[in-house]
Motif scaffolding. Sequence first.
Motif, short mmCIF file in Angstrom:
data_model
loop_
_atom_site.label_atom_id
_atom_site.label_comp_id
_atom_site.label_asym_id
_atom_site.label_seq_id
_atom_site.Cartn_x
_atom_site.Cartn_y
_atom_site.Cartn_z
N LYS A 112 0.86 -1.19 0.00
CA LYS A 112 0.00 0.00 0.00
C LYS A 112 0.89 1.23 0.00
N TYR A 113 0.40 2.29 -0.63
CA TYR A 113 1.13 3.55 -0.70
C TYR A 113 0.26 4.65 -0.09
N ILE A 114 0.91 5.60 0.57
CA ILE A 114 0.20 6.75 1.11
C ILE A 114 1.13 7.96 1.05
N ASN A 115 0.55 9.13 0.86
CA ASN A 115 1.34 10.36 0.88
C ASN A 115 0.47 11.51 1.34
N PHE A 116 1.12 12.62 1.70
CA PHE A 116 0.39 13.84 2.02
C PHE A 116 1.22 15.03 1.58
N ASN A 117 0.55 16.15 1.46
CA ASN A 117 1.15 17.43 1.10
C ASN A 117 0.38 18.47 1.91
N LEU A 118 1.07 19.20 2.80
CA LEU A 118 0.38 20.06 3.74
C LEU A 118 1.15 21.36 3.94
N ASN A 119 0.45 22.48 3.94
CA ASN A 119 1.04 23.77 4.28
C ASN A 119 0.86 23.99 5.78
#
Length: 170
Positions: A116-123
């Motif tokens: 499984k793959y997961i990612n995030f992008n957050l300011n």
Amino acid sequence: SITDANITTAKIASGVLPINTPSFFASNSGNQSASQNTATKLVFSNEVWDVGGVYNNSTYRFTPAFSGKSNISCGFWSYDAQSKIYQHDIKLSKNGSIVSTFENRFTDSNTSASRKYINFNLNVSHDADDYYEVYGKFVTTDGGSADIMSSSDDNAQPYNYFTAFKLIGV
């Protein structure tokens, strides 16, 4: 031609435009085991770059070194040889407390996968001495452990990463 009134040819030539550093990009350099249903700090020991010295590759922490805003991103693959990964989470910690959790789970608990793959992008807004870490958490249908997979052998395209850069103009 330059159309933004704040950016002029003279500013470009003089170098007075703001730049979005500091920044860093780190990847992992080997598999990492993680216990069932336990938040595990992700080990990103391979610094691909670190402009401004804001990433510590022995504590795996990003400390911005300025007050303001940054963009933080992270992504990683997990692997279970028994193909039993049901839920895969990534957690962002600020100064030792979880501030955001991103979850990737199957809707049916009878469904599972080997990868499984997961990612995030957050300011985020921060002070100069705040620090950020990332954690992974897995739930398997058989109660077993999972692995955070090793990055690719090519730093130009790592599978698993932790990165941040300064936001300007906000």
